[in-house]
Scaffold this active site. Structure first.
Site, PDB file in Angstrom:
ATOM      1  N   GLY A   1       0.832  -1.208   0.000  1.00  0.00           N
ATOM      2  CA  GLY A   1       0.000   0.000   0.000  1.00  0.00           C
ATOM      3  C   GLY A   1       0.860   1.248   0.000  1.00  0.00           C
ATOM      4  O   GLY A   1       1.949   1.257   0.560  1.00  0.00           O
TER       5      GLY A   1
ATOM      6  N   ARG B   1      -0.677  -6.849  -4.591  1.00  0.00           N
ATOM      7  CA  ARG B   1      -0.981  -8.253  -4.933  1.00  0.00           C
ATOM      8  C   ARG B   1       0.245  -9.010  -5.411  1.00  0.00           C
ATOM      9  O   ARG B   1       0.302 -10.230  -5.284  1.00  0.00           O
ATOM     10  CB  ARG B   1      -2.008  -8.322  -6.057  1.00  0.00           C
ATOM     11  CG  ARG B   1      -3.396  -7.922  -5.632  1.00  0.00           C
ATOM     12  CD  ARG B   1      -4.264  -7.729  -6.862  1.00  0.00           C
ATOM     13  NE  ARG B   1      -5.487  -7.043  -6.507  1.00  0.00           N
ATOM     14  CZ  ARG B   1      -6.675  -7.608  -6.511  1.00  0.00           C
ATOM     15  NH1 ARG B   1      -6.812  -8.854  -6.871  1.00  0.00           N
ATOM     16  NH2 ARG B   1      -7.749  -6.926  -6.173  1.00  0.00           N
TER      17      ARG B   1
ATOM     18  N   GLY C   1       6.295  -2.114   3.351  1.00  0.00           N
ATOM     19  CA  GLY C   1       5.934  -2.542   4.698  1.00  0.00           C
ATOM     20  C   GLY C   1       6.388  -3.963   4.964  1.00  0.00           C
ATOM     21  O   GLY C   1       7.241  -4.497   4.240  1.00  0.00           O
ATOM     22  N   ASP C   2       5.768  -4.618   5.951  1.00  0.00           N
ATOM     23  CA  ASP C   2       6.303  -5.926   6.343  1.00  0.00           C
ATOM     24  C   ASP C   2       6.139  -6.991   5.262  1.00  0.00           C
ATOM     25  O   ASP C   2       7.038  -7.809   5.065  1.00  0.00           O
ATOM     26  CB  ASP C   2       5.748  -6.383   7.695  1.00  0.00           C
ATOM     27  CG  ASP C   2       4.246  -6.331   7.741  1.00  0.00           C
ATOM     28  OD1 ASP C   2       3.636  -5.973   6.717  1.00  0.00           O
ATOM     29  OD2 ASP C   2       3.682  -6.656   8.796  1.00  0.00           O
ATOM     30  N   GLY C   3       5.013  -6.953   4.517  1.00  0.00           N
ATOM     31  CA  GLY C   3       4.838  -7.920   3.422  1.00  0.00           C
ATOM     32  C   GLY C   3       5.940  -7.757   2.385  1.00  0.00           C
ATOM     33  O   GLY C   3       6.534  -8.738   1.908  1.00  0.00           O
ATOM     34  N   THR C   4       6.233  -6.506   2.062  1.00  0.00           N
ATOM     35  CA  THR C   4       7.282  -6.219   1.068  1.00  0.00           C
ATOM     36  C   THR C   4       8.645  -6.636   1.602  1.00  0.00           C
ATOM     37  O   THR C   4       9.493  -7.147   0.844  1.00  0.00           O
ATOM     38  CB  THR C   4       7.269  -4.706   0.739  1.00  0.00           C
ATOM     39  OG1 THR C   4       5.941  -4.357   0.330  1.00  0.00           O
ATOM     40  CG2 THR C   4       8.238  -4.356  -0.365  1.00  0.00           C
TER      41      THR C   4
ATOM     42  N   THR D   1       5.010   2.667   6.159  1.00  0.00           N
ATOM     43  CA  THR D   1       3.614   2.323   6.415  1.00  0.00           C
ATOM     44  C   THR D   1       2.996   3.358   7.331  1.00  0.00           C
ATOM     45  O   THR D   1       3.657   3.845   8.260  1.00  0.00           O
ATOM     46  CB  THR D   1       3.425   0.937   7.070  1.00  0.00           C
ATOM     47  OG1 THR D   1       2.051   0.802   7.444  1.00  0.00           O
ATOM     48  CG2 THR D   1       4.272   0.714   8.299  1.00  0.00           C
TER      49      THR D   1
ATOM     50  N   ASP E   1       0.869   2.470   9.320  1.00  0.00           N
ATOM     51  CA  ASP E   1       0.488   1.699  10.511  1.00  0.00           C
ATOM     52  C   ASP E   1       1.540   1.759  11.625  1.00  0.00           C
ATOM     53  O   ASP E   1       1.236   1.453  12.774  1.00  0.00           O
ATOM     54  CB  ASP E   1       0.262   0.225  10.146  1.00  0.00           C
ATOM     55  CG  ASP E   1      -0.766   0.043   9.047  1.00  0.00           C
ATOM     56  OD1 ASP E   1      -1.599   0.954   8.864  1.00  0.00           O
ATOM     57  OD2 ASP E   1      -0.727  -0.998   8.365  1.00  0.00           O
TER      58      ASP E   1
ATOM     59  N   ASP F   1       3.939  -0.249  12.210  1.00  0.00           N
ATOM     60  CA  ASP F   1       3.992  -1.564  12.856  1.00  0.00           C
ATOM     61  C   ASP F   1       5.161  -2.429  12.382  1.00  0.00           C
ATOM     62  O   ASP F   1       5.123  -3.658  12.516  1.00  0.00           O
ATOM     63  CB  ASP F   1       2.668  -2.315  12.624  1.00  0.00           C
ATOM     64  CG  ASP F   1       2.409  -2.609  11.141  1.00  0.00           C
ATOM     65  OD1 ASP F   1       3.137  -2.058  10.278  1.00  0.00           O
ATOM     66  OD2 ASP F   1       1.495  -3.393  10.848  1.00  0.00           O
TER      67      ASP F   1
ATOM     68  N   ARG G   1      -4.357  -1.846  10.758  1.00  0.00           N
ATOM     69  CA  ARG G   1      -4.304  -3.317  10.798  1.00  0.00           C
ATOM     70  C   ARG G   1      -4.268  -3.827  12.235  1.00  0.00           C
ATOM     71  O   ARG G   1      -5.082  -3.424  13.041  1.00  0.00           O
ATOM     72  CB  ARG G   1      -3.103  -3.832  10.002  1.00  0.00           C
ATOM     73  CG  ARG G   1      -3.267  -3.633   8.513  1.00  0.00           C
ATOM     74  CD  ARG G   1      -2.321  -4.493   7.743  1.00  0.00           C
ATOM     75  NE  ARG G   1      -0.973  -4.360   8.237  1.00  0.00           N
ATOM     76  CZ  ARG G   1       0.038  -5.096   7.838  1.00  0.00           C
ATOM     77  NH1 ARG G   1      -0.148  -6.046   6.961  1.00  0.00           N
ATOM     78  NH2 ARG G   1       1.247  -4.890   8.297  1.00  0.00           N
TER      79      ARG G   1
ATOM     80  N   ARG H   1     -23.516   7.277  15.533  1.00  0.00           N
ATOM     81  CA  ARG H   1     -23.153   7.323  14.119  1.00  0.00           C
ATOM     82  C   ARG H   1     -21.716   6.825  13.933  1.00  0.00           C
ATOM     83  O   ARG H   1     -20.872   7.044  14.803  1.00  0.00           O
ATOM     84  CB  ARG H   1     -23.245   8.750  13.576  1.00  0.00           C
ATOM     85  CG  ARG H   1     -24.657   9.272  13.501  1.00  0.00           C
ATOM     86  CD  ARG H   1     -25.498   8.444  12.514  1.00  0.00           C
ATOM     87  NE  ARG H   1     -26.833   8.998  12.402  1.00  0.00           N
ATOM     88  CZ  ARG H   1     -27.190   9.869  11.458  1.00  0.00           C
ATOM     89  NH1 ARG H   1     -26.308  10.278  10.567  1.00  0.00           N
ATOM     90  NH2 ARG H   1     -28.420  10.318  11.397  1.00  0.00           N
TER      91      ARG H   1
ATOM     92  N   HIS I   1      -9.129   5.300   3.126  1.00  0.00           N
ATOM     93  CA  HIS I   1      -7.888   5.640   2.429  1.00  0.00           C
ATOM     94  C   HIS I   1      -7.521   7.114   2.480  1.00  0.00           C
ATOM     95  O   HIS I   1      -6.415   7.465   2.050  1.00  0.00           O
ATOM     96  CB  HIS I   1      -7.958   5.149   0.983  1.00  0.00           C
ATOM     97  CG  HIS I   1      -7.908   3.650   0.893  1.00  0.00           C
ATOM     98  ND1 HIS I   1      -9.017   2.874   1.001  1.00  0.00           N
ATOM     99  CD2 HIS I   1      -6.852   2.813   0.744  1.00  0.00           C
ATOM    100  CE1 HIS I   1      -8.671   1.605   0.913  1.00  0.00           C
ATOM    101  NE2 HIS I   1      -7.358   1.536   0.755  1.00  0.00           N
TER     102      HIS I   1
ATOM    103  N   GLN J   1      -6.603   8.435   4.903  1.00  0.00           N
ATOM    104  CA  GLN J   1      -5.437   8.433   5.808  1.00  0.00           C
ATOM    105  C   GLN J   1      -4.124   8.163   5.084  1.00  0.00           C
ATOM    106  O   GLN J   1      -3.053   8.385   5.617  1.00  0.00           O
ATOM    107  CB  GLN J   1      -5.620   7.358   6.903  1.00  0.00           C
ATOM    108  CG  GLN J   1      -6.804   7.610   7.793  1.00  0.00           C
ATOM    109  CD  GLN J   1      -7.248   6.349   8.510  1.00  0.00           C
ATOM    110  OE1 GLN J   1      -6.783   6.061   9.605  1.00  0.00           O
ATOM    111  NE2 GLN J   1      -8.152   5.585   7.908  1.00  0.00           N
TER     112      GLN J   1
HETATM  113  O1  F6P Z   1      -0.941  -1.153   5.776  1.00  0.00           O
HETATM  114  C1  F6P Z   1      -1.506   0.061   5.405  1.00  0.00           C
HETATM  115  C2  F6P Z   1      -3.003  -0.061   5.288  1.00  0.00           C
HETATM  116  O2  F6P Z   1      -3.537   1.196   4.922  1.00  0.00           O
HETATM  117  C3  F6P Z   1      -3.711  -0.602   6.521  1.00  0.00           C
HETATM  118  O3  F6P Z   1      -3.857   0.343   7.544  1.00  0.00           O
HETATM  119  C4  F6P Z   1      -5.011  -1.084   5.934  1.00  0.00           C
HETATM  120  O4  F6P Z   1      -5.568  -2.109   6.726  1.00  0.00           O
HETATM  121  C5  F6P Z   1      -4.581  -1.621   4.596  1.00  0.00           C
HETATM  122  O5  F6P Z   1      -3.348  -0.979   4.275  1.00  0.00           O
HETATM  123  C6  F6P Z   1      -5.577  -1.383   3.504  1.00  0.00           C
HETATM  124  O6  F6P Z   1      -5.063  -1.938   2.339  1.00  0.00           O
HETATM  125  P1  F6P Z   1      -5.745  -1.775   0.905  1.00  0.00           P
HETATM  126  O7  F6P Z   1      -5.399  -0.422   0.394  1.00  0.00           O
HETATM  127  O8  F6P Z   1      -5.144  -2.857   0.110  1.00  0.00           O
HETATM  128  O9  F6P Z   1      -7.208  -1.924   1.122  1.00  0.00           O
END
Ligand code: F6P
Length: 352
Positions: A10, A75, A105-108, A128, A130, A132, A174, A268, A274, A276
């Site tokens: 992301g 992906r 991020g961590d996946g990358t 990221t 996040d 994290d 996350r 509410r 996004h 953010q």
């Molecule tokens: O890791 C960053 C992040 O924005 C997370 O906070 C969120 O859960 C996720 O990516 C959303 O990913 P995507 O843009 O693939 O929906």
């Protein structure tokens, strides 16, 4: 020298600031040729790699620009797919890359680690919103996200106050509650719910009821990974093939519905989503991203590979990719911000 650079996973504010710093540092200090890989690992896994040579003018004027000029993909994942992994390595060799700078991020970082194990010289840069990533006390993008959420909470508060409502605001993050915690404190949330502390719905309702009597409105800031005692996280969708297939989202609506059955005030929910991740990085993130980018270039020039640049004790440092891959950095339960929140009367969803 011929150095590749890609942004994976992301996006987040500050990616362009890193690209700029890596490229300028390498171009100025060793006249390197910098090759941008398009669309993250998708561009390196493709039958014909998707590349663009970056020159000085292309990396100028992008410091404050959100997103990534290189594009990204959440992906593209060669892990566990031997033919794709081999093609990725083969493409890197054919492009004549002496090293690859991977911003993600961590996946990358897991993918970067595997490529490093397979012999490709890699330097990682942690990104990221996040916050994290293991071994990194501040990733760029986080400060900008916190600023965006803080602004949203302030806006939500004035409308919530006018209508005497309970306003539930969901942040990203996350499995880590950093965004909800810091923005919740900065935006004066009355209740902050994090993935790290399961919330007691009866207790949260009780806190709202007490506020109904006196303040007449309540702002709840909930991280997307928060869950009730004995319950599950709220999953919005699965993205097959992604290094992290689960996408969280929607807990604000679940929580609002539960609270509504227990309260007289109208409840509410707002899911910030996004917004953010978008927009121009804050000055803090621009500076951090510039330091990270320059530091990554220094590691490349020093031949120190298979490492990720990081911030530790406020200083630039670097750590082995193997210590980052497959780890997460959550909010520790003894974190001073949790204590401060409790001491000023913020409800964290438990009865402490
Ligand atoms: O890791 C960053 C992040 O924005 C997370 O906070 C969120 O859960 C996720 O990516 C959303 O990913 P995507 O843009 O693939 O929906």
């Amino acid at each position: 020298m011929r150095i590749g650079i890609l942004t994976g996973g992301g996006d987040c504010p500050g990616l362009n600031a890193v690209i700029r710093a890596v490229a300028k540092s390498l171009m100025r200090q060793c006249q390197a040729e910098v090759i941008g890989i398009r669309d993250g690992f998708a561009g390196l896994m493709a039958p014909e790699p998707l590349t663009q040579t970056l020159d000085w003018s292309q990396v100028s004027g992008i410091l404050m620009q959100g997103g990534t000029i290189l594009g990204t993909s959440n992906r593209a994942n060669p892990l566990g797919r031997p033919a794709l992994l081999e093609r990725t390595l083969q493409n890197a060799r054919q492009l004549g890359l002496e090293a690859l700078v991977v911003i993600g991020g961590d996946g990358t970082m897991e993918i970067a680690h595997e490529l490093a194990v397979q012999g490709l010289p890699v330097v990682g840069v942690p990104k990221t919103i996040d916050n994290d990533i293991a071994g990194c006390e501040r990733s760029f993008g986080f400060d900008t996200a916190v600023a965006t959420v803080t602004d949203a909470l302030e806006r939500i508060q004035t409308t919530g106050q006018s209508h005497s409502r309970v306003m539930v605001v969901e942040t990203m993050g996350r499995y880590a509650g950093w965004i909800a915690l810091e923005a919740g404190l900065a935006g004066a949330a009355d209740v902050i719910l994090l993935p790290e502390i399961d919330y007691d719905i009866e207790w949260v309702a009780q806190v709202c009821r007490e506020r109904e009597l006196h303040q007449r409105f309540t702002v709840v800031c909930v991280g997307e990974g928060a869950k009730p005692l004995g319950g599950q996280m709220t999953v919005e969708r699965r993205i097959e093939g992604s290094p992290e297939p689960v996408r969280l989202g929607g807990v604000a609506h679940v929580l609002a519905a539960e609270l509504q059955t227990r309260l007289q005030s109208e409840v509410r929910a707002t899911v910030l989503g996004h917004v953010q991740r978008g927009g121009s990085p804050t000055p803090f993130d621009r500076v951090l991203a510039t330091q990270f980018g320059n530091q990554a270039a220094q590691l490349v020039m020093a031949g120190q590979f298979n490492r990720m640049v990081t911030l530790q004790h406020g200083q630039m440092a670097n750590i082995a990719l193997r210590d980052v891959a497959h780890h997460h950095r959550n909010v520790p339960l003894d974190h001073p911000l949790l204590q401060a929140a409790r001491q000023i009367g913020v409800c964290l969803g438990d009865r402490l």
